[in-house]
Every structure is written in structure tokens, then in C-alpha cells.
Design a protein around this motif. Structure first.
Motif, PDB file in Angstrom:
ATOM      1  N   ALA A 185       5.638   6.863  11.251  1.00 29.76           N
ATOM      2  CA  ALA A 185       5.235   6.044  12.396  1.00 29.76           C
ATOM      3  C   ALA A 185       3.716   5.980  12.506  1.00 29.76           C
ATOM      4  N   PHE A 186       3.044   7.091  12.245  1.00 30.68           N
ATOM      5  CA  PHE A 186       1.583   7.095  12.247  1.00 30.68           C
ATOM      6  C   PHE A 186       1.034   6.172  11.156  1.00 30.68           C
ATOM      7  N   ILE A 187       1.647   6.223   9.972  1.00 27.95           N
ATOM      8  CA  ILE A 187       1.199   5.374   8.862  1.00 27.95           C
ATOM      9  C   ILE A 187       1.376   3.898   9.223  1.00 27.95           C
ATOM     10  N   ASP A 188       2.525   3.560   9.821  1.00 26.27           N
ATOM     11  CA  ASP A 188       2.771   2.176  10.217  1.00 26.27           C
ATOM     12  C   ASP A 188       1.766   1.723  11.266  1.00 26.27           C
ATOM     13  N   LYS A 189       1.461   2.599  12.206  1.00 32.52           N
ATOM     14  CA  LYS A 189       0.497   2.247  13.244  1.00 32.52           C
ATOM     15  C   LYS A 189      -0.879   2.010  12.632  1.00 32.52           C
ATOM     16  N   ALA A 190      -1.271   2.854  11.683  1.00 28.37           N
ATOM     17  CA  ALA A 190      -2.570   2.679  11.021  1.00 28.37           C
ATOM     18  C   ALA A 190      -2.598   1.379  10.231  1.00 28.37           C
ATOM     19  N   ARG A 191      -1.457   1.025   9.624  1.00 27.46           N
ATOM     20  CA  ARG A 191      -1.389  -0.213   8.852  1.00 27.46           C
ATOM     21  C   ARG A 191      -1.617  -1.428   9.746  1.00 27.46           C
ATOM     22  N   MET A 192      -1.171  -1.323  10.995  1.00 29.29           N
ATOM     23  CA  MET A 192      -1.376  -2.419  11.941  1.00 29.29           C
ATOM     24  C   MET A 192      -2.825  -2.464  12.435  1.00 29.29           C
ATOM     25  N   ILE A 193      -3.403  -1.299  12.655  1.00 29.03           N
ATOM     26  CA  ILE A 193      -4.757  -1.239  13.206  1.00 29.03           C
ATOM     27  C   ILE A 193      -5.806  -1.553  12.146  1.00 29.03           C
ATOM     28  N   PHE A 194      -5.549  -1.121  10.904  1.00 27.66           N
ATOM     29  CA  PHE A 194      -6.489  -1.370   9.802  1.00 27.66           C
ATOM     30  C   PHE A 194      -5.804  -2.263   8.753  1.00 27.66           C
ATOM     31  N   PRO A 195      -5.583  -3.530   9.060  1.00 23.79           N
ATOM     32  CA  PRO A 195      -4.778  -4.381   8.174  1.00 23.79           C
ATOM     33  C   PRO A 195      -5.404  -4.623   6.808  1.00 23.79           C
ATOM     34  N   ASP A 196      -6.720  -4.555   6.715  1.00 28.76           N
ATOM     35  CA  ASP A 196      -7.398  -4.813   5.445  1.00 28.76           C
ATOM     36  C   ASP A 196      -7.828  -3.521   4.750  1.00 28.76           C
ATOM     37  N   SER A 197      -7.208  -2.425   5.109  1.00 29.59           N
ATOM     38  CA  SER A 197      -7.589  -1.121   4.577  1.00 29.59           C
ATOM     39  C   SER A 197      -6.389  -0.474   3.901  1.00 29.59           C
ATOM     40  N   ARG A 198      -6.667   0.362   2.920  1.00 30.43           N
ATOM     41  CA  ARG A 198      -5.577   1.092   2.262  1.00 30.43           C
ATOM     42  C   ARG A 198      -5.594   2.545   2.711  1.00 30.43           C
ATOM     43  N   LEU A 199      -4.433   3.170   2.708  1.00 28.80           N
ATOM     44  CA  LEU A 199      -4.308   4.562   3.112  1.00 28.80           C
ATOM     45  C   LEU A 199      -4.705   5.481   1.970  1.00 28.80           C
ATOM     46  N   LEU A 200      -5.600   6.400   2.224  1.00 25.38           N
ATOM     47  CA  LEU A 200      -5.902   7.440   1.235  1.00 25.38           C
ATOM     48  C   LEU A 200      -4.779   8.463   1.241  1.00 25.38           C
ATOM     49  N   ARG A 201      -4.574   9.105   2.364  1.00 23.51           N
ATOM     50  CA  ARG A 201      -3.448  10.030   2.541  1.00 23.51           C
ATOM     51  C   ARG A 201      -3.426  10.497   3.989  1.00 23.51           C
ATOM     52  N   VAL A 202      -2.349  11.195   4.344  1.00 19.64           N
ATOM     53  CA  VAL A 202      -2.210  11.862   5.636  1.00 19.64           C
ATOM     54  C   VAL A 202      -2.471  13.346   5.423  1.00 19.64           C
TER      55      VAL A 202
END
Length: 327
Positions: free
Chosen positions: A94-111
């Protein structure tokens, strides 16, 4: 009027010839500088082109102790981990999904998932979290009172290091301890933006005001967001615990007095030489001393000061008040 006669053409008496312009001697060092400038321009052009096409990167930093305490209090009415189950995998997603919405043009490094464990030996639950994709578990110690030790320093180290090496442009920090302020400031100094995420508190705050002031943005997750990931254990019966505080929370003056008590004990066991070493760092305490102060004070109060940043400040103030009167 005398006529002007041309000068003799012979060598004798001839006017001196006009000086000839000699070619400027070669300057190899200028050629080298020009070549170096050209190479630098080419490199900058390539870097700028790469930056323009490279997406920004974000990471999520989760203080698991804060999440368990805040979500447990909000959903199950208790901070005791034994009283409820937390679906860590679902919450992380859920945190990852929320970050994907807030930073739409950014990629996740890791949690990054920070938790405590006795002697830093992971539990079965922590092992399961560590095996999740894109998740890094970092363990601090867990003392006899089930209090995390060393977790804040791990968060500070990772956040500052990733920002310094430009590995992230944005950091979502889920926690509330005032000790994280220095990490936020350091990361921002390297150009990263730090976004503080929290869990709704009942009847007050569970994040330090100083931390709220420093971050670039704030976001709070409410009961509806957290409820699917917390399940109370119906058969759980809490063990009787000595020195548990059941009355109203102590006042700042009460906690300040306890801080002075601990300072008197500390000074009595270490002597004035240790005081002379401590005073130049005022108003900050070394990490080891600060942890000792917190543990001793919580034992005297019968109350965990986690999530009470204002009371921890009062505790440190009382500690310093006593020491400064003895100098």
C-alpha cells in the motif's frame, strides 16, 4: 625650396629597415587547456542529456516501531504487538502504491524497513518481510523493555548516504521521532526532498513538531487506510507488567524533575570529569548518554516516552538543568 632627394639605396647611410613581425612562439599549454575545456563541454553535454532522459528515483523509509505503535493504537486500541497482527506485506504494498501515485514520474529504489530484534537476530516475521521484493530490512537492537535501540541512527545513515550519492531525489519517511530531524536536514542539504508520512493519532500527535517543521511535505494515513492491515488477536490476554503507568500522562514538569533525578544518578556514578566532557556539547547529548537517560526515566515513570517528543525534550532539559547547576 630644396627638393627632397630619395635616400641612398646602398648599405651605407640607408635607414634601418622596419622591424619584421615575428610569429608568436607556440603555446602548448594553451592548446592543452583548450582541449581540456572541449572535453569537459562534451562530458557535460552527455551528462545533461542522460539526466534529461533518466527518471527521478524515490525510496521509502519505514520505522516499523512507529508503524506498529501508531497503527495498533489507531485500529486495535493498543501498542502491544502481542495483541494484534500486522499484515506487513500488504501495508508495504500500500505504501508503494501510494508513492507511485505521488511520484508518477519516479521509479522506486526500494523500501527500507527498520525494526528491532534481540541481539539483532531476525524473527520469522522479519525474515518474511526481508524476502519481499524491493524491501531491505535493517535491524537495530531490542532491549529488555522491548524498546528499539539504534534504529534512528540506521535511518539517518541510509537517508543521508543515498541523498549524498544522488541515488534518490525524493524520500518518503514514515516515522515520528525528533531524532530524525538531523537526517532530514542532511538529505535536504544534498538536494533530496523529504516527505513525512504518518498514521493518524487519537487525541494528539505521534510525530515530533520539529520533524514536521523540517520536511518538504506531510501526509497522514487515516483509520480507513490502516484498518485492512491490522487484526486484533481475540484470545490475547496481556501479562501483568510491573511499573506500568495507568493514570494520566505526566506533565512536562514531572518529566523534567525525573530528568534531574537521572542526572544526579549519572553524575554520582561518573564524577565531575565526565561532566566536563559533556558540557561542550550542550544542548545535545551523546547517543549513548541519551539512550541511558531515556531508559532510566521510563523505568522511573512507568511509561514509554516513544511518541511523546515534547516529554522527551522536557526530560533532556531537566537532565541539563541539574548538570549545569553542578558545574
Amino acid at each position: 625650396m630644396n627638393e627632397l632627394t630619395p635616400p641612398p639605396t646602398g648599405h651605407e647611410g640607408a635607414p634601418p629597415a622596419a622591424p619584421r613581425l615575428q610569429p608568436e612562439p607556440s603555446r602548448p599549454e594553451l592548446a592543452e587547456i583548450a582541449a581540456a575545456v572541449e572535453r569537459t563541454n562534451e562530458l557535460l553535454t552527455r551528462v545533461l542529456a542522460e539526466v534529461a532522459t533518466t527518471p527521478s528515483t524515490h525510496a521509502i523509509f519505514v520505522d516499523a516501531g512507529y508503524v506498529y505503535a501508531a497503527a495498533g493504537r489507531l485500529v486495535a486500541g493498543t501498542e502491544d504487538r502481542r495483541a494484534f497482527e500486522l499484515d506487513a506485506e500488504g501495508l508495504i504494498e500500500a505504501f508503494i502504491d501510494k508513492a507511485r501515485m505521488i511520484f508518477p514520474d519516479s521509479r522506486l529504489l526500494r523500501v527500507y524497513w527498520y525494526d528491532g530484534a534481540r541481539r539483532r537476530i531476525h524473527t520469522t516475521e522479519q525474515q518474511g518481510i526481508a524476502e519481499l521484493p524491493d524491501v531491505k530490512v535493517r535491524l537495530g537492537n531490542l532491549n529488555a523493555n522491548n524498546q528499539q535501540k539504534g534504529v534512528d541512527s540506521l535511518i539517518r545513515t541510509d537517508l543521508e548516504s543515498l541523498a549524498r550519492h544522488r541515488a534518490i531525489s525524493d524520500a518518503a519517511l514514515i516515522g515520528g521521532d525528533e531524532d530524525l530531524v538531523s537526517a532530514v536536514e542532511a538529505a535536504q542539504g544534498y538536494g533530496a526532498r523529504v516527505h513525512l508520512w504518518g498514521i493518524e493519532a487519537i487525541g494528539g500527535r505521534n510525530q515530533a513538531e520539529a520533524l514536521l517543521w523540517e520536511v518538504d511535505s506531510q501526509r497522514t494515513f487515516d483509520l480507513e487506510f490502516c484498518k485492512p492491515y491490522v487484526t486484533r488477536r481475540a484470545a490475547y490476554e496481556p501479562f501483568a507488567e510491573p511499573h506500568v503507568h495507568h493514570g494520566p500522562a505526566p506533565s512536562r514538569d514531572d518529566v523534567r524533575f525525573v530528568g534531574a533525578q537521572v542526572a544526579a544518578q549519572w553524575l554520582g556514578s561518573r564524577g565531575r570529569e565526565s561532566l566536563a566532557e559533556l558540557l561542550p556539547g550542550h544542548p545535545y547529548l551523546p547517543g549513548a548518554v541519551d539512550q541511558e537517560l531515556l531508559v532510566e526515566a521510563e523505568a522511573l515513570l512507568g511509561l514509554s516516552l516513544r511518541g511523546h517528543a515534547d516529554l522527551r525534550r522536557a526530560l533532556r532539559d531537566g537532565f541539563w538543568d541539574h548538570l549545569r547547576t553542578q558545574y
